[in-house]
Scaffold this motif. Structure first.
Motif, PDB file in Angstrom:
ATOM      1  N   GLU A  97       0.817  -1.213   0.000  1.00  0.00           N
ATOM      2  CA  GLU A  97       0.000   0.000   0.000  1.00  0.00           C
ATOM      3  C   GLU A  97       0.850   1.262   0.000  1.00  0.00           C
ATOM      4  OE1 GLU A  97      -3.908  -1.591   2.471  1.00  0.00           O
ATOM      5  OE2 GLU A  97      -2.303  -0.533   3.508  1.00  0.00           O
ATOM      6  N   GLN A  98       0.255   2.317  -0.515  1.00  0.00           N
ATOM      7  CA  GLN A  98       0.774   3.673  -0.433  1.00  0.00           C
ATOM      8  C   GLN A  98      -0.388   4.604  -0.113  1.00  0.00           C
ATOM      9  OE1 GLN A  98       2.845   4.731  -4.023  1.00  0.00           O
ATOM     10  NE2 GLN A  98       4.755   3.746  -3.399  1.00  0.00           N
ATOM     11  N   GLY A  99      -0.053   5.772   0.403  1.00  0.00           N
ATOM     12  CA  GLY A  99      -1.079   6.745   0.742  1.00  0.00           C
ATOM     13  C   GLY A  99      -0.759   8.102   0.156  1.00  0.00           C
ATOM     14  N   VAL A 100      -1.784   8.754  -0.363  1.00  0.00           N
ATOM     15  CA  VAL A 100      -1.632  10.111  -0.886  1.00  0.00           C
ATOM     16  C   VAL A 100      -2.179  11.071   0.165  1.00  0.00           C
ATOM     17  CG1 VAL A 100      -3.823   9.930  -2.146  1.00  0.00           C
ATOM     18  CG2 VAL A 100      -2.180  11.692  -2.777  1.00  0.00           C
ATOM     19  N   VAL A 101      -1.359  12.061   0.549  1.00  0.00           N
ATOM     20  CA  VAL A 101      -1.692  13.005   1.614  1.00  0.00           C
ATOM     21  C   VAL A 101      -2.142  14.312   0.980  1.00  0.00           C
ATOM     22  CG1 VAL A 101      -0.862  14.174   3.680  1.00  0.00           C
ATOM     23  CG2 VAL A 101       0.047  11.931   3.074  1.00  0.00           C
ATOM     24  N   THR A 102      -3.305  14.781   1.395  1.00  0.00           N
ATOM     25  CA  THR A 102      -3.817  16.083   0.956  1.00  0.00           C
ATOM     26  C   THR A 102      -3.950  16.979   2.176  1.00  0.00           C
ATOM     27  OG1 THR A 102      -6.082  15.245   1.138  1.00  0.00           O
ATOM     28  CG2 THR A 102      -5.038  15.137  -1.025  1.00  0.00           C
ATOM     29  N   ARG A 103      -3.494  18.213   2.043  1.00  0.00           N
ATOM     30  CA  ARG A 103      -3.563  19.202   3.126  1.00  0.00           C
ATOM     31  C   ARG A 103      -4.526  20.302   2.725  1.00  0.00           C
ATOM     32  NH1 ARG A 103       2.063  20.532   5.451  1.00  0.00           N
ATOM     33  NH2 ARG A 103       1.671  18.363   6.098  1.00  0.00           N
ATOM     34  N   PHE A 104      -5.639  20.349   3.432  1.00  0.00           N
ATOM     35  CA  PHE A 104      -6.727  21.268   3.090  1.00  0.00           C
ATOM     36  C   PHE A 104      -7.169  21.071   1.643  1.00  0.00           C
ATOM     37  CE2 PHE A 104      -4.448  23.657   6.473  1.00  0.00           C
ATOM     38  CZ  PHE A 104      -5.445  23.594   7.437  1.00  0.00           C
ATOM     39  N   GLY A 105      -7.207  19.818   1.182  1.00  0.00           N
ATOM     40  CA  GLY A 105      -7.692  19.488  -0.149  1.00  0.00           C
ATOM     41  C   GLY A 105      -6.655  19.518  -1.243  1.00  0.00           C
ATOM     42  N   LYS A 106      -5.424  19.967  -0.969  1.00  0.00           N
ATOM     43  CA  LYS A 106      -4.365  20.030  -1.971  1.00  0.00           C
ATOM     44  C   LYS A 106      -3.324  18.952  -1.714  1.00  0.00           C
ATOM     45  CE  LYS A 106      -4.794  24.966  -2.979  1.00  0.00           C
ATOM     46  NZ  LYS A 106      -4.058  26.271  -3.081  1.00  0.00           N
ATOM     47  N   PHE A 107      -2.716  18.489  -2.802  1.00  0.00           N
ATOM     48  CA  PHE A 107      -1.731  17.421  -2.679  1.00  0.00           C
ATOM     49  C   PHE A 107      -0.550  17.874  -1.824  1.00  0.00           C
ATOM     50  CE2 PHE A 107       2.207  15.449  -4.238  1.00  0.00           C
ATOM     51  CZ  PHE A 107       1.918  14.122  -3.954  1.00  0.00           C
ATOM     52  N   SER A 108      -0.153  16.990  -0.867  1.00  0.00           N
ATOM     53  CA  SER A 108       0.960  17.312   0.018  1.00  0.00           C
ATOM     54  C   SER A 108       2.125  16.337  -0.126  1.00  0.00           C
ATOM     55  CB  SER A 108       0.482  17.324   1.474  1.00  0.00           C
ATOM     56  OG  SER A 108       1.557  17.537   2.360  1.00  0.00           O
ATOM     57  N   GLY A 109       1.851  15.057  -0.387  1.00  0.00           N
ATOM     58  CA  GLY A 109       2.935  14.098  -0.515  1.00  0.00           C
ATOM     59  C   GLY A 109       2.412  12.672  -0.574  1.00  0.00           C
ATOM     60  N   ILE A 110       3.359  11.720  -0.714  1.00  0.00           N
ATOM     61  CA  ILE A 110       3.062  10.291  -0.776  1.00  0.00           C
ATOM     62  C   ILE A 110       3.756   9.611   0.395  1.00  0.00           C
ATOM     63  CG2 ILE A 110       3.291   8.173  -2.124  1.00  0.00           C
ATOM     64  CD1 ILE A 110       1.325  10.057  -3.355  1.00  0.00           C
ATOM     65  N   ILE A 111       3.046   8.753   1.098  1.00  0.00           N
ATOM     66  CA  ILE A 111       3.642   7.967   2.185  1.00  0.00           C
ATOM     67  C   ILE A 111       3.669   6.504   1.758  1.00  0.00           C
ATOM     68  CG2 ILE A 111       2.964   9.559   3.996  1.00  0.00           C
ATOM     69  CD1 ILE A 111       0.591   7.800   4.626  1.00  0.00           C
ATOM     70  N   ASP A 112       4.766   5.832   2.102  1.00  0.00           N
ATOM     71  CA  ASP A 112       4.946   4.426   1.731  1.00  0.00           C
ATOM     72  C   ASP A 112       4.467   3.520   2.854  1.00  0.00           C
ATOM     73  OD1 ASP A 112       6.003   4.963  -0.794  1.00  0.00           O
ATOM     74  OD2 ASP A 112       8.002   5.337   0.059  1.00  0.00           O
ATOM     75  N   SER A 113       4.687   2.229   2.651  1.00  0.00           N
ATOM     76  CA  SER A 113       4.250   1.236   3.626  1.00  0.00           C
ATOM     77  C   SER A 113       5.026   1.409   4.937  1.00  0.00           C
ATOM     78  CB  SER A 113       4.462  -0.174   3.077  1.00  0.00           C
ATOM     79  OG  SER A 113       5.828  -0.380   2.754  1.00  0.00           O
ATOM     80  N   GLY A 114       4.386   1.003   6.020  1.00  0.00           N
ATOM     81  CA  GLY A 114       4.986   1.151   7.347  1.00  0.00           C
ATOM     82  C   GLY A 114       4.189   2.119   8.203  1.00  0.00           C
ATOM     83  N   ILE A 115       4.800   2.555   9.298  1.00  0.00           N
ATOM     84  CA  ILE A 115       4.150   3.475  10.237  1.00  0.00           C
ATOM     85  C   ILE A 115       4.569   4.900   9.907  1.00  0.00           C
ATOM     86  CG2 ILE A 115       3.927   4.131  12.652  1.00  0.00           C
ATOM     87  CD1 ILE A 115       4.425   1.239  13.405  1.00  0.00           C
ATOM     88  N   THR A 116       3.585   5.769   9.726  1.00  0.00           N
ATOM     89  CA  THR A 116       3.844   7.150   9.332  1.00  0.00           C
ATOM     90  C   THR A 116       2.934   8.067  10.141  1.00  0.00           C
ATOM     91  OG1 THR A 116       4.273   6.330   7.100  1.00  0.00           O
ATOM     92  CG2 THR A 116       4.072   8.697   7.356  1.00  0.00           C
ATOM     93  N   PHE A 117       3.417   9.281  10.410  1.00  0.00           N
ATOM     94  CA  PHE A 117       2.638  10.279  11.130  1.00  0.00           C
ATOM     95  C   PHE A 117       2.465  11.494  10.234  1.00  0.00           C
ATOM     96  CE2 PHE A 117       4.512   7.729  14.436  1.00  0.00           C
ATOM     97  CZ  PHE A 117       3.456   7.560  15.336  1.00  0.00           C
TER      98      PHE A 117
END
Length: 406
Positions: free
Chosen positions: A149-169
Motif C-alpha cells: 500500500e501507499q497513501g496520498v496526503v492532501t492538506r486542506f484538499g491540496k496534494f501534500s505528498g506520498i507515504i509508503d508502507s509502514g508506520i507514518t505520522f
C-alpha cells in the motif's frame, strides 16, 4: 342554638361525603376537642387557616369563623400543606427508598447519577471532552500501511505528498487527509462482462467475437488519484479502443489462430500503455490475454463446417507429404544400390551382366503360371502352375512320411 345547629349541619354534610373527614387545613394540637366541626364548603376543600381573612381570625365581626377539619393522625403535628390528589409518580416514589427524603445515590428527586466533581466543586466534563478530542486527533495522525500500500496526503484538499508502507505520522484531521490504495496487486478487467458479444471488424471485412482480459496496477499514485475520475472505466475504454485498432489490421484467420492472438495481445498492450502514459494516468498495463476469438454466433455453424473442411484438407496434405517422403527414400535407396552394381559391372562386365539377367528373370517370372520359351532342347510350353502344385504336394508327402517314421 343557632351556632350549635350550624355545626351539626356541617358535621352531617362531612359524614355524607360533601367534605373529607381529614380536611386539608392544618391546626394545632388543641383543636382535637373540636373534631366534630369542619370547613365550610364555600371555602373549598383545600382552604386552611392561612387563607382566612382578618375577620375569620378574630372571630369578632362578619360571618362565623370557619374551623379546620379533623387533623390527619398520620401527618406530623402542626400546620400541614394543602392536600392534593396523589399521582402515579408519587405512588412509586413513596415505594422506592432511594427516592424518599433527601435523595440517596441518585440525588434529590431521582434521575441519572451525577458525575463526581473536582475538589473545587467544578465539573470534570470539559476535561473529559478535551481528552477525547486529543485522542481522536492523535489517531487521525497515526497511519500504518501494508507492504503493498501507499497513501496520498492532501492538506486542506491540496496534494501534500506520498507515504509508503509502514508506520507514518501526519498532521491530524482535518488538516491532513490520507487516502490509502493498493499499488502492487494486479487488477483484472474482463471485456466484455458476462456472456455479451463484443464484435470487431477485421481487415478482410469479417466480424470476430472477442473476449479478453486486461491486467493492470497503479504506477503513479498521485496521477492515478488526481487525473482519473473513474480508473476502472478508463482502463476498459482504452483497452477496447486499442483492441479494435489491432484487430482491424489482421484477417479473420489470423485473429482466430494462435499465432495471430499472440501478436494482437502484444500490440494491444503497447497501444494501451502509450495512450495512458500520454494522459499521465499513473496506470501500468501488465498484460492482455485473449480468452475467446470466435465468429459471430449466427454464423458459427458455417464457420465450424469450414474449419472441419480445412482440417480434412490439412490431413490429406500431411498424408501426401508422408507418401512423397517414402517414395523419395525408396528412389534414393535404389539409386545408391545401382551405383554399387555399376561399380562392380565396371570391374567384371560379363559376369555382372549375366547375374543381372538371372535376377531380373527370376523377379519377372516368379508369379507367372505359364511360360512360353523359344530355345533349343527346351519345351516351349511350361505349365509352371502344375509344376508348382506337384512340387508342393511332394514336399508335403515327404514331410508326413518323415513324421510317421518318427
Amino acid at each position: 342554638m343557632t351556632a350549635h345547629g350550624d355545626a351539626s349541619t356541617r358535621a352531617g354534610l362531612e359524614m355524607a361525603g360533601r367534605n373529607s373527614p381529614w380536611g386539608s387545613g392544618g391546626g394545632s394540637s388543641g383543636d382535637d376537642g373540636e373534631g366534630g366541626e369542619g370547613n365550610d364548603t364555600s371555602q373549598g376543600p383545600d382552604k386552611g387557616p392561612a387563607d382566612r381573612g382578618p375577620a375569620d381570625k378574630d372571630g369578632s365581626e362578619g360571618e362565623e369563623p370557619t374551623r379546620p377539619g379533623p387533623r390527619n393522625p398520620w401527618l406530623p403535628s402542626g400546620s400541614t400543606p394543602p392536600r392534593r390528589s396523589a399521582s402515579i409518580e408519587d405512588i412509586f416514589r413513596s415505594r422506592d427508598p432511594r427516592r424518599s427524603g433527601g435523595g440517596g445515590p441518585r440525588g434529590p428527586g431521582g434521575g441519572f447519577p451525577q458525575m463526581p466533581r473536582r475538589a473545587d466543586g467544578s465539573s470534570w466534563a470539559p476535561y473529559i471532552a478535551g481528552l477525547v478530542v486529543v485522542l481522536l486527533l492523535g489517531l487521525s495522525s497515526f497511519h500504518q500501511l501494508g507492504p503493498k500500500e501507499q497513501g496520498v496526503v492532501t492538506r486542506f484538499g491540496k496534494f501534500s505528498g506520498i507515504i509508503d508502507s509502514g508506520i507514518t505520522f501526519t498532521l491530524p484531521w482535518p488538516i491532513d487527509h490520507v487516502e490509502v490504495a493498493d499499488v502492487r496487486s494486479f487488477n483484472v478487467e474482463t471485456i466484455p462482462e458476462g456472456s455479451e458479444e463484443k464484435l470487431m471488424l477485421t481487415s478482410d471485412n469479417n466480424l470476430v467475437d472477442l473476449t479478453y482480459l486486461v491486467r493492470w496496477n497503479i504506477k503513479d499514485l498521485r496521477n492515478y488519484t488526481f487525473r482519473l475520475a473513474d480508473p476502472r472505466e478508463t482502463v476498459r475504454e482504452v483497452a477496447e479502443t486499442a483492441m479494435r485498432a489491432s484487430i482491424a489490421q489482421i484477417s479473420l484467420a489470423d485473429a482466430i489462430s494462435g499465432d495471430g492472438r499472440a501478436k494482437v495481445e502484444q500490440d494491444v498492450r503497447d497501444r494501451m500503455q502509450k495512450v495512458l502514459d500520454y494522459y499521465k494516468a499513473g496506470v501500468a498495463i501488465q498484460g492482455v490475454e485473449i480468452k475467446k476469438s470466435d465468429p459471430p454466433a449466427k454464423t458459427k455453424a458455417a464457420f465450424d463446417q469450414v474449419t472441419v473442411a480445412k482440417q480434412d484438407a490439412e490431413r490429406d496434405r500431411s498424408n501426401a507429404r508422408a507418401w512423397a517422403q517414402q517414395k523419395l527414400a525408396e528412389a534414393e535407396g535404389n539409386a545408391e544400390q545401382f551405383d554399387k552394381v555399376y561399380a562392380e559391372y565396371k570391374l567384371a562386365p560379363e559376369v555382372t551382366k549375366q547375374r543381372l539377367y538371372y535376377e531380373t528373370m527370376d523377379r519377372v517370372l516368379h508369379n507367372n503360371d505359364t511360360v512360353v520359351a523359344d530355345a533349343k532342347n527346351v519345351t516351349s510350353y511350361l505349365p509352371l502352375s502344375e509344376l508348382n502344385k506337384r512340387a508342393a504336394a511332394a514336399s508335403d508327402s515327404a514331410a508326413s512320411s518323415a513324421k510317421g517314421d518318427q
